[in-house]
Design a protein around this motif. Structure first.
Motif, PDB file in Angstrom:
ATOM      1  N   VAL A 233       6.231   2.280   2.735  1.00  0.00           N
ATOM      2  CA  VAL A 233       5.155   2.199   3.732  1.00  0.00           C
ATOM      3  C   VAL A 233       5.735   2.083   5.135  1.00  0.00           C
ATOM      4  CG1 VAL A 233       3.243   0.785   4.572  1.00  0.00           C
ATOM      5  CG2 VAL A 233       3.471   1.245   2.124  1.00  0.00           C
TER       6      VAL A 233
ATOM      7  N   LEU B 177       5.392   4.930   8.151  1.00  0.00           N
ATOM      8  CA  LEU B 177       4.739   4.583   9.406  1.00  0.00           C
ATOM      9  C   LEU B 177       5.674   4.778  10.589  1.00  0.00           C
ATOM     10  CD1 LEU B 177       2.735   1.348   8.481  1.00  0.00           C
ATOM     11  CD2 LEU B 177       1.789   3.523   9.266  1.00  0.00           C
TER      12      LEU B 177
ATOM     13  N   ASN C  57      -0.641   5.490   2.824  1.00  0.00           N
ATOM     14  CA  ASN C  57       0.437   4.516   2.955  1.00  0.00           C
ATOM     15  C   ASN C  57       1.699   4.972   2.232  1.00  0.00           C
ATOM     16  OD1 ASN C  57      -1.103   2.620   4.422  1.00  0.00           O
ATOM     17  ND2 ASN C  57      -2.033   1.860   2.535  1.00  0.00           N
TER      18      ASN C  57
ATOM     19  N   ASP D  42      -3.343   5.132  -3.195  1.00  0.00           N
ATOM     20  CA  ASP D  42      -2.919   4.104  -2.248  1.00  0.00           C
ATOM     21  C   ASP D  42      -3.258   2.699  -2.751  1.00  0.00           C
ATOM     22  OD1 ASP D  42      -1.419   4.970  -0.143  1.00  0.00           O
ATOM     23  OD2 ASP D  42      -3.072   5.199   1.264  1.00  0.00           O
TER      24      ASP D  42
END
Length: 297
Positions: free
Chosen positions: A229, A233, A121, A46
């Protein structure tokens, strides 16, 4: 860090960070070190600005055969507490209060280590060959995408006795009906079935698995990190909002309870008497799926 890893290797090729489970002589069985090292490797990937995607795989005949329970199941003595009818807590065992206290260190909690893949991420692509059973599925299903060999075996046989899936992602991956079908029986899927059931992204013949996985990794690696990312998410939030963290608490508690039922104690005692592999054979043979079989009736 890579020089001190005991359970896996870490390498970077181009834009791909590669985490490879590396205890093939034990079926890449999960030890207390593995989830901690996994989280460390994920964090390293990450924080590396050159890495766009993480590849997770296993060396040897299969991806992961679950927890390395031979020691804990076979070394429990046959002594029993006459008042409670339960085994005493040998020093160093999972029932030893000192061990329990150490395991409350958040860094050592297994679910937290497995979920580092989910919370990373960057996208994680898991490649499964041979077998991915029991606790091994925690890592495969906490990854974002799963590419699997057609003849691989994936599932959670400990649902039959002595276990509950602690990361509890089955229903989120395949829906509640299919999750119940698997967990009510402890049955497993082949790689081809895993794709049909929506558990895996893609399957391939064993001799083409590496090729197909690399194609997917390279396509993801072309994407800007910021886009990756955000997309991860965005999708993960739907699962978190649906209650995954609460479900995982329940799954972990149930996993502990499963080891303290009458059937759980009987399984452990049988493993101590005849060996863990034989106890598993006796658990699975009535279902017709001991070993690589994915027979389901």
């Amino acid at each position: 860090m890579t020089d001190t890893l005991k359970t896996m290797t870490y390498d970077v090729t181009g834009r791909i960070a590669r985490i490879t489970l590396d205890r093939p002589e034990r079926g890449n069985g999960i030890t207390l070190d593995l989830p901690v090292e996994l989280a460390q490797c994920v964090e390293r990937a990450d924080l590396d600005p050159a890495v766009h995607v993480i590849a997770l795989a296993g060396n040897g005949k299969g991806f992961c055969g679950g927890y390395d329970l031979v020691a804990s199941a076979e070394r429990m003595r046959d002594e029993r507490d006459p008042g409670l009818g339960r085994p005493f807590a040998p020093k160093g065992s999972a029932l030893d209060p000192a061990v329990t206290a150490r395991n409350h260190d958040p860094q050592a909690r297994n679910v937290r280590g497995f979920m580092s893949l989910f919370h990373a991420n960057k996208p994680v692509v898991c490649k499964v060959h041979g077998f991915c059973v029991a606790g091994g599925t925690d890592m495969a299903l906490c990854s974002d995408l799963l590419v699997i060999a057609e003849d691989a075996k994936i599932g959670y046989p400990p649902a039959r006795v002595w276990g509950s899936p602690t990361t509890s992602v089955w229903a989120f991956r395949v829906g509640i009906e299919k999750a119940k079908r698997l967990l009510f029986t402890g049955d497993c899927l082949s790689g081809r079935e895993a794709v049909d059931w929506g558990l895996a992204t893609e399957c391939a013949p064993a001799d083409r698995l590496d090729e197909r996985c690399e194609i997917l990794l390279e396509r993801i690696a072309r994407m800007p990190i910021n886009q990756l990312v955000m997309m991860k998410l965005l999708v993960n939030q739907t699962v978190l909002s649906a209650g995954l963290p609460t479900t995982q608490v329940l799954g972990t508690v149930f996993d502990g309870i499963a080891r303290h039922t009458a059937e759980g104690y009987a399984f452990q005692q049988r493993a101590a008497a005849v060996g863990f592999k034989q106890a598993v054979r006796e658990r699975d043979e009535p279902f017709g799926d001991f070993g690589p079989s994915t027979f389901k009736g």
